[in-house]
Design a protein around this motif. Structure first.
Motif, short mmCIF file in Angstrom:
data_model
loop_
_atom_site.label_atom_id
_atom_site.label_comp_id
_atom_site.label_asym_id
_atom_site.label_seq_id
_atom_site.Cartn_x
_atom_site.Cartn_y
_atom_site.Cartn_z
N VAL A 1 20.52 120.53 -50.67
CA VAL A 1 19.87 121.55 -50.02
C VAL A 1 19.16 121.15 -49.05
O VAL A 1 18.94 121.76 -47.90
N THR A 2 18.52 119.89 -48.93
CA THR A 2 17.88 119.54 -47.74
C THR A 2 18.64 119.18 -46.78
O THR A 2 18.19 119.59 -45.42
N ILE A 3 19.73 118.46 -46.74
CA ILE A 3 20.76 118.29 -45.79
C ILE A 3 21.22 119.57 -45.10
O ILE A 3 21.31 119.76 -43.97
N CYS A 4 21.61 120.57 -45.95
CA CYS A 4 22.02 121.84 -45.27
C CYS A 4 20.95 122.49 -44.75
O CYS A 4 21.33 123.00 -43.37
N ALA A 5 19.71 122.37 -45.25
CA ALA A 5 18.79 123.01 -44.31
C ALA A 5 18.19 122.48 -42.92
O ALA A 5 18.00 123.01 -41.80
N ALA B 1 17.36 121.15 -30.44
CA ALA B 1 16.41 120.06 -29.72
C ALA B 1 17.19 118.86 -29.69
O ALA B 1 18.03 118.21 -30.63
N VAL B 2 16.93 117.88 -28.51
CA VAL B 2 17.54 116.52 -28.15
C VAL B 2 17.07 115.68 -29.22
O VAL B 2 17.77 114.88 -29.71
N TYR B 3 15.89 115.86 -29.70
CA TYR B 3 15.21 114.54 -30.30
C TYR B 3 15.37 114.95 -31.96
O TYR B 3 14.74 114.37 -32.94
N PHE B 4 15.87 116.06 -32.42
CA PHE B 4 16.23 116.66 -33.87
C PHE B 4 17.76 116.86 -33.98
O PHE B 4 18.02 118.06 -34.21
N PRO B 5 18.52 115.95 -33.72
CA PRO B 5 20.06 116.16 -33.90
C PRO B 5 20.47 116.56 -35.46
O PRO B 5 19.79 116.13 -36.31
N PRO B 6 21.30 117.50 -35.61
CA PRO B 6 21.80 117.77 -36.90
C PRO B 6 22.59 116.46 -37.61
O PRO B 6 22.96 115.62 -36.92
N PRO B 7 22.62 116.47 -39.07
CA PRO B 7 23.07 115.20 -39.71
C PRO B 7 24.45 115.13 -39.39
O PRO B 7 24.91 113.78 -39.25
N SER B 8 25.21 116.13 -39.03
CA SER B 8 26.75 115.83 -38.85
C SER B 8 26.80 114.92 -37.53
O SER B 8 27.71 114.11 -37.40
N VAL C 1 24.56 112.76 -36.34
CA VAL C 1 23.82 111.53 -36.68
C VAL C 1 25.23 110.62 -37.25
O VAL C 1 25.42 109.63 -36.92
N VAL C 2 25.66 111.21 -38.23
CA VAL C 2 26.91 110.58 -38.93
C VAL C 2 27.78 110.44 -38.11
O VAL C 2 28.49 108.99 -37.88
N ALA C 3 28.56 111.26 -37.07
CA ALA C 3 29.36 110.83 -36.17
C ALA C 3 28.96 109.77 -35.21
O ALA C 3 29.90 108.92 -35.03
N THR C 4 27.72 109.75 -34.90
CA THR C 4 27.40 108.78 -33.92
C THR C 4 27.45 107.56 -34.68
O THR C 4 27.69 106.30 -34.17
N MET C 5 26.77 107.51 -35.86
CA MET C 5 26.70 106.16 -36.58
C MET C 5 28.28 105.63 -36.82
O MET C 5 28.05 104.57 -36.69
N HIS C 6 28.97 106.36 -37.00
CA HIS C 6 30.33 105.98 -37.39
C HIS C 6 30.87 105.34 -36.20
O HIS C 6 31.56 104.13 -36.26
N GLY C 7 30.75 106.13 -34.85
CA GLY C 7 31.36 105.58 -33.82
C GLY C 7 30.46 104.27 -33.35
O GLY C 7 31.09 103.19 -32.82
N MET C 8 29.29 104.16 -33.48
CA MET C 8 28.48 102.84 -33.31
C MET C 8 29.00 101.56 -34.11
O MET C 8 28.81 100.49 -33.77
#
Length: 54
Positions: A16-20, A30-37, A39-46
């Motif tokens: 529920v927290t991740i969905c919110a 917002a540039v400094y508040f990206p969605p978790p999707s 964040v995960v895609a960027t983390m995977h790429g890096m």
């Protein structure tokens, strides 16, 4: 049985927290508040884009 119910009551919180977070971040755009999707895609790429020795 009580331990199982206590765990089951707690397990709803992370999804529920991740969905919110996802919904709020997409609405704010917002540039400094990206969605978790994002964040995960960027983390995977890096994580998988560099040499193994690094």
């Amino acid at each position: 049985m009580n331990g199982l119910l206590a765990r089951a009551r707690w397990y709803w919180l992370p999804p529920v927290t991740i969905c919110a977070w996802e919904i709020t971040a997409r609405r704010l755009q917002a540039v400094y508040f990206p969605p978790p999707s994002t964040v995960v895609a960027t983390m995977h790429g890096m994580w998988f884009s560099g040499p193994a020795g690094r």
